[in-house]
Design an enzyme around this catalytic site. Sequence first.
Site, PDB file in Angstrom:
ATOM      1  N   HIS A 120      -2.897   7.491   2.719  1.00  0.00           N
ATOM      2  CA  HIS A 120      -3.417   6.062   2.097  1.00  0.00           C
ATOM      3  C   HIS A 120      -4.852   5.840   2.568  1.00  0.00           C
ATOM      4  CE1 HIS A 120      -3.898   2.268   1.101  1.00  0.00           C
ATOM      5  NE2 HIS A 120      -3.483   1.646   2.233  1.00  0.00           N
ATOM      6  N   ASN A 133      -9.998   0.064   0.141  1.00  0.00           N
ATOM      7  CA  ASN A 133      -8.701   0.241   0.178  1.00  0.00           C
ATOM      8  C   ASN A 133      -8.247  -0.253  -1.186  1.00  0.00           C
ATOM      9  OD1 ASN A 133      -6.112  -0.038   0.653  1.00  0.00           O
ATOM     10  ND2 ASN A 133      -6.119  -1.033   2.666  1.00  0.00           N
ATOM     11  N   CYS A 171       0.848  -1.088  -0.112  1.00  0.00           N
ATOM     12  CA  CYS A 171      -0.042  -0.052  -0.023  1.00  0.00           C
ATOM     13  C   CYS A 171       1.092   1.319   0.034  1.00  0.00           C
ATOM     14  CB  CYS A 171      -0.844   0.039   1.152  1.00  0.00           C
ATOM     15  SG  CYS A 171      -1.967  -1.336   1.149  1.00  0.00           S
TER      16      CYS A 171
HETATM   17  N1  ACO Z   1     -18.886  -7.964   9.455  1.00  0.00           N
HETATM   18  C1  ACO Z   1     -19.037  -8.395  10.883  1.00  0.00           C
HETATM   19  N2  ACO Z   1     -18.377  -8.854  11.898  1.00  0.00           N
HETATM   20  C2  ACO Z   1     -16.984  -8.911  11.420  1.00  0.00           C
HETATM   21  C3  ACO Z   1     -16.430  -8.561  10.231  1.00  0.00           C
HETATM   22  C4  ACO Z   1     -17.663  -8.190   9.351  1.00  0.00           C
HETATM   23  N3  ACO Z   1     -17.043  -7.887   8.110  1.00  0.00           N
HETATM   24  N4  ACO Z   1     -15.114  -8.792   9.970  1.00  0.00           N
HETATM   25  C5  ACO Z   1     -14.950  -8.985  11.470  1.00  0.00           C
HETATM   26  N5  ACO Z   1     -15.741  -9.128  12.177  1.00  0.00           N
HETATM   27  C6  ACO Z   1     -16.054  -9.545  13.562  1.00  0.00           C
HETATM   28  C7  ACO Z   1     -14.950 -10.446  14.045  1.00  0.00           C
HETATM   29  O1  ACO Z   1     -15.358 -11.691  13.619  1.00  0.00           O
HETATM   30  C8  ACO Z   1     -15.101 -10.330  15.789  1.00  0.00           C
HETATM   31  O2  ACO Z   1     -15.992 -11.020  16.076  1.00  0.00           O
HETATM   32  P1  ACO Z   1     -15.827 -11.938  17.519  1.00  0.00           P
HETATM   33  O3  ACO Z   1     -15.790 -10.718  18.365  1.00  0.00           O
HETATM   34  O4  ACO Z   1     -17.063 -12.484  17.760  1.00  0.00           O
HETATM   35  O5  ACO Z   1     -14.506 -12.627  17.290  1.00  0.00           O
HETATM   36  C9  ACO Z   1     -15.601  -8.834  15.748  1.00  0.00           C
HETATM   37  O6  ACO Z   1     -16.050  -8.437  14.325  1.00  0.00           O
HETATM   38  C10 ACO Z   1     -14.343  -7.822  15.910  1.00  0.00           C
HETATM   39  O7  ACO Z   1     -13.081  -8.087  15.194  1.00  0.00           O
HETATM   40  P2  ACO Z   1     -11.958  -7.398  15.353  1.00  0.00           P
HETATM   41  O8  ACO Z   1     -11.060  -7.913  13.962  1.00  0.00           O
HETATM   42  O9  ACO Z   1     -11.264  -7.341  16.459  1.00  0.00           O
HETATM   43  O10 ACO Z   1     -12.572  -5.913  14.695  1.00  0.00           O
HETATM   44  P3  ACO Z   1     -11.948  -4.693  14.696  1.00  0.00           P
HETATM   45  O11 ACO Z   1     -12.692  -3.722  15.518  1.00  0.00           O
HETATM   46  O12 ACO Z   1     -10.313  -4.813  14.953  1.00  0.00           O
HETATM   47  O13 ACO Z   1     -12.022  -3.987  13.262  1.00  0.00           O
HETATM   48  C11 ACO Z   1     -10.628  -4.066  11.235  1.00  0.00           C
HETATM   49  C12 ACO Z   1     -11.557  -4.874  12.368  1.00  0.00           C
HETATM   50  C13 ACO Z   1     -11.688  -3.085  10.379  1.00  0.00           C
HETATM   51  C14 ACO Z   1     -10.216  -4.858  10.070  1.00  0.00           C
HETATM   52  C15 ACO Z   1      -9.657  -3.102  12.090  1.00  0.00           C
HETATM   53  O14 ACO Z   1      -8.792  -3.946  12.724  1.00  0.00           O
HETATM   54  C16 ACO Z   1      -8.878  -2.419  11.181  1.00  0.00           C
HETATM   55  O15 ACO Z   1      -9.158  -1.261  10.453  1.00  0.00           O
HETATM   56  N6  ACO Z   1      -7.456  -2.791  10.800  1.00  0.00           N
HETATM   57  C17 ACO Z   1      -6.632  -2.061  10.093  1.00  0.00           C
HETATM   58  C18 ACO Z   1      -6.375  -2.829   8.828  1.00  0.00           C
HETATM   59  C19 ACO Z   1      -6.220  -2.313   7.673  1.00  0.00           C
HETATM   60  O16 ACO Z   1      -6.756  -1.232   7.258  1.00  0.00           O
HETATM   61  N7  ACO Z   1      -6.116  -2.908   6.806  1.00  0.00           N
HETATM   62  C20 ACO Z   1      -5.700  -2.846   5.259  1.00  0.00           C
HETATM   63  C21 ACO Z   1      -4.433  -3.014   5.097  1.00  0.00           C
HETATM   64  S1  ACO Z   1      -3.251  -2.262   5.383  1.00  0.00           S
HETATM   65  C22 ACO Z   1      -3.248  -0.822   4.894  1.00  0.00           C
HETATM   66  O17 ACO Z   1      -3.511  -0.570   3.817  1.00  0.00           O
HETATM   67  C23 ACO Z   1      -2.862   0.105   5.860  1.00  0.00           C
END
Ligand code: ACO
Length: 325
Positions: free
Chosen positions: A252, A282, A113
């Site tokens: 980004h 993204n 990215c």
């Molecule tokens: N819909 C509903 N529920 C979901 C989904 C979904 N699409 N995805 C995950 N969940 C659930 C999980 O299973 C989990 O359930 P559980 O508690 O029963 O196990 C719950 O939601 C919480 O999951 P987390 O992964 O802890 O959620 P979080 O609040 O961390 O959000 C996210 C996830 C959005 C991916 C976050 O961690 C994030 O934004 N991370 C940054 C990563 C990113 O943007 N990566 C892109 C590539 S890197 C870059 O470009 C910088």
Amino acid sequence: MKRSVVLGTGSFLPRRELTNADLERMVDTSDEWIASRTGIRTRRIAGKGEENYRLAAGAARRALEMAGLEAGEIDLIVVATMTPHMTMPSCACFVQAEIGAQRAFAYDLNAACSGYLFALDMADKYVLNKPDMNILVIGSETLSARVNWQDRNTCILFGDGAGACVLSGRDHGGGIIDSQLFTDGNLWELLYMHSPKSLNPDLVQPGDDHGYIRMTGRDVFKFAVRAMEESVTALLQRNGIATKDIGLMIPHQANIRIIHKLMERLGVPEEKVYINVNKYGNTSAASIPIALDEANRQGLIRRGDLVLFCAFGGGFTWGSMLMCW
Ligand code: ACO
């Protein structure tokens, strides 16, 4: 002194939209969950005839048109991508043929990215060495080809698209001022994508699963915010520039919460940050040049404005760049 200036920008998005409502029918998720956790409402997904290089060529043509240059006047094409439709030749070779940039040499660069910043930084070094060079710097991705559409943790996050700019040397006072790039290869397991499975059994990687993109979201989130904040702060400090002097920040576009945290920590107000993650998700290396093109065409950047870019991606890779428009 001649600096690398942007002569034109362009972007190109696939026609098909995939909304959060569409995703609700594919995996166990909801518009509310996706929008509140990521800020994403919809994204574009490539269809037939919209291979990565064709998106890249579409963005390149628009950037050339704005720059008032013919493809034959381009000397170098760099495509930042991690999703070329073929491993060899590179995406950049296909773009060169597609747009007819016969005199250009061309190659791809992969810094996930952060790829567009890495490519711009490198193109800047060419221009500083040979200011007459016209360089097409493209960020283009079809991440839809590498996402596990059954995995709700990742499939909601990504989209396809391309953005480009033409860079060349001018001495009108503007141009790339400074940049800072970083890598920490020790942290690769937090965000990765395997290559196609090795045909040499000794080199098959444990855990290889069709080359899907994988990540540990929370760790990526925390590291991304801290790394970009530190990089921007150091870059501004060493150039004697205060946050209030920034005309437009183009981060980004991975996740609205990462962008909001960054704004909060840096003290940059919302009206000075360009955000389009809601529309495209993204798009990895394409996200900064698509945002730059949109901001440019909307007249949000004026001659003399300071534009700040920052990015974070797999590797880990990250960095920031300052440009005077
Ligand atoms: N819909 C509903 N529920 C979901 C989904 C979904 N699409 N995805 C995950 N969940 C659930 C999980 O299973 C989990 O359930 P559980 O508690 O029963 O196990 C719950 O939601 C919480 O999951 P987390 O992964 O802890 O959620 P979080 O609040 O961390 O959000 C996210 C996830 C959005 C991916 C976050 O961690 C994030 O934004 N991370 C940054 C990563 C990113 O943007 N990566 C892109 C590539 S890197 C870059 O470009 C910088």
